[in-house]
Write an enzyme that holds these catalytic residues in place. Structure first.
Site, PDB file in Angstrom:
ATOM      1  N   ASN A   7     -39.393  13.338   1.413  1.00 30.08           N
ATOM      2  CA  ASN A   7     -38.544  13.522   2.583  1.00 30.08           C
ATOM      3  C   ASN A   7     -39.127  14.669   3.426  1.00 30.08           C
ATOM      4  O   ASN A   7     -39.203  15.807   2.963  1.00 30.08           O
ATOM      5  CB  ASN A   7     -37.117  13.849   2.106  1.00 30.08           C
ATOM      6  N   HIS A  10     -37.562  18.551   6.427  1.00 28.02           N
ATOM      7  CA  HIS A  10     -37.620  20.015   6.491  1.00 28.02           C
ATOM      8  C   HIS A  10     -38.850  20.528   7.233  1.00 28.02           C
ATOM      9  O   HIS A  10     -38.858  21.661   7.706  1.00 28.02           O
ATOM     10  CB  HIS A  10     -37.538  20.619   5.100  1.00 28.02           C
ATOM     11  N   HIS A  47     -34.910  11.296   8.086  1.00 22.95           N
ATOM     12  CA  HIS A  47     -33.512  11.083   8.479  1.00 22.95           C
ATOM     13  C   HIS A  47     -33.372  11.327   9.972  1.00 22.95           C
ATOM     14  O   HIS A  47     -33.482  12.465  10.424  1.00 22.95           O
ATOM     15  CB  HIS A  47     -32.644  12.056   7.666  1.00 22.95           C
ATOM     16  N   ARG A  49     -31.018  11.869  12.413  1.00 22.64           N
ATOM     17  CA  ARG A  49     -29.586  12.193  12.511  1.00 22.64           C
ATOM     18  C   ARG A  49     -29.076  11.944  13.921  1.00 22.64           C
ATOM     19  O   ARG A  49     -29.822  12.047  14.898  1.00 22.64           O
ATOM     20  CB  ARG A  49     -29.357  13.660  12.143  1.00 22.64           C
ATOM     21  N   ARG A  53     -31.043  16.973  14.755  1.00 18.52           N
ATOM     22  CA  ARG A  53     -31.288  18.397  14.475  1.00 18.52           C
ATOM     23  C   ARG A  53     -32.687  18.667  13.934  1.00 18.52           C
ATOM     24  O   ARG A  53     -33.187  19.765  14.052  1.00 18.52           O
ATOM     25  CB  ARG A  53     -30.230  18.958  13.545  1.00 18.52           C
ATOM     26  N   GLU A  74     -33.556   7.249   6.652  1.00 10.29           N
ATOM     27  CA  GLU A  74     -32.182   7.628   6.307  1.00 10.29           C
ATOM     28  C   GLU A  74     -31.384   7.640   7.591  1.00 10.29           C
ATOM     29  O   GLU A  74     -31.842   8.156   8.612  1.00 10.29           O
ATOM     30  CB  GLU A  74     -32.150   9.034   5.705  1.00 10.29           C
ATOM     31  N   THR A 105     -27.308  16.344   3.851  1.00  4.95           N
ATOM     32  CA  THR A 105     -26.326  15.333   3.449  1.00  4.95           C
ATOM     33  C   THR A 105     -25.588  15.813   2.205  1.00  4.95           C
ATOM     34  O   THR A 105     -26.176  15.941   1.151  1.00  4.95           O
ATOM     35  CB  THR A 105     -27.037  14.002   3.154  1.00  4.95           C
ATOM     36  N   GLU A 155     -28.942   4.749  -3.925  1.00  4.82           N
ATOM     37  CA  GLU A 155     -29.595   6.013  -4.245  1.00  4.82           C
ATOM     38  C   GLU A 155     -28.512   6.908  -4.829  1.00  4.82           C
ATOM     39  O   GLU A 155     -27.536   7.260  -4.139  1.00  4.82           O
ATOM     40  CB  GLU A 155     -30.221   6.662  -3.007  1.00  4.82           C
ATOM     41  N   HIS A 200     -31.684  14.205  -3.908  1.00  4.86           N
ATOM     42  CA  HIS A 200     -30.953  15.370  -3.403  1.00  4.86           C
ATOM     43  C   HIS A 200     -30.974  16.496  -4.429  1.00  4.86           C
ATOM     44  O   HIS A 200     -30.409  16.368  -5.508  1.00  4.86           O
ATOM     45  CB  HIS A 200     -29.499  15.046  -3.024  1.00  4.86           C
TER      46      HIS A 200
END
Ligand code: PXP
Length: 250
Positions: A7, A10, A47, A49, A53, A74, A105, A155, A200
């Protein structure tokens, strides 16, 4: 073999901290994705969003061009993002809940409450050739509802396990109850014909304990890999995670 989806949200978070609204800037999540693939990961997760962000629209289109493994988008089950996904055609989408104030999330989807809407989206995605995963807590009712939507994957949300995990206790302390829920959830999902991913809060330390959970196909890991990459570089961080994943016996 257990697969690793990295992922890269970040990476975009760091870029947006300095270059929000500029349309370019470093570090570039797309360049990071290339490095992850060069290091041997099995998929890239991003992701998009609703509040944009971190990952931006241009990122997902560029990722679609360059990702050679599997692109996992995502997303919230929201009309605007659904339309983007149907045009983008990632290999898979993972439907997640989104609340504006959360840092990331935080909880799983309430599939029981949203079964009809999620089933509708599942059908539209599958008709477009896109597989569907639902991000859920290891809860019996949620897993049963996820199966009824016809989704290919769930998931399992490992956030609570990660939160309660104390390295000194391994799996035998506070994390034990959550670990048992994950084990039971994976077994239930597998028996219902769902494929099981997890993600996660997973990191280089708690991973070995998670291996008690059977039937795992893929882990989606972001924060710990991107953090490690600050010290050792993205390729090494991914390679170290892949090496740690060799311990999984299914
Ligand atoms: N899976 C899902 C559905 C997520 O929302 C996230 C966080 O963005 C992750 C996996 C990765 O979590 P982490 O960054 O804690 O590894």
């Amino acid at each position: 073999m257990l697969k690793l989806g990295v992922n890269i949200d970040h990476v975009a978070t760091v870029r947006e901290a300095r270059y929000r609204g500029v349309g370019h800037g470093e570090p570039d999540p797309v360049a990071a994705a290339r490095l992850c693939e060069a290091a041997g990961c099995h998929g890239i997760t991003a992701h998009l969003r609703e509040d944009r962000r971190h990952i931006q629209d241009r990122d997902v289109w560029k990722l679609r061009e360059v990702v050679r493994t599997r692109l996992n988008l995502e997303m919230a089950n929201a009309p605007e993002i659904i339309e983007i996904a149907l045009r983008l055609k990632p290999e898979i989408v993972c439907l997640v809940p989104e609340r504006r104030l959360e840092v990331t999330t935080e909880g799983g989807l309430d599939v029981v409450a949203a079964e009809k809407a999620l089933t509708e989206t599942r059908k539209r995605m599958n008709d477009a050739g896109v597989e569907v995963s639902l991000f859920i807590a290891p809860d019996t009712n949620q897993i049963a509802a996820a199966a009824r939507t016809g989704s290919q994957f769930i998931e399992l949300h490992t956030g609570k396990f990660a939160e309660e995990f104390q390295p000194a206790e391994g799996g035998n302390g506070r994390a034990r109850t959550e670990l048992q829920r994950l084990v039971a959830g994976a077994q239930q999902a597998h028996s219902l014909g769902l494929k099981v991913n997890a993600g996660h809060g997973l990191n280089y330390i708690n991973l070995a304990t998670l291996y008690q959970v059977p039937h795992l196909v893929e882990l989606n890991i972001g924060h710990s890999i991107v953090s490690r990459a600050v010290y050792v570089g993205m390729e090494t961080a991914v390679q170290e995670m892949l090496a740690a994943m060799q311990g999984y016996r299914g």
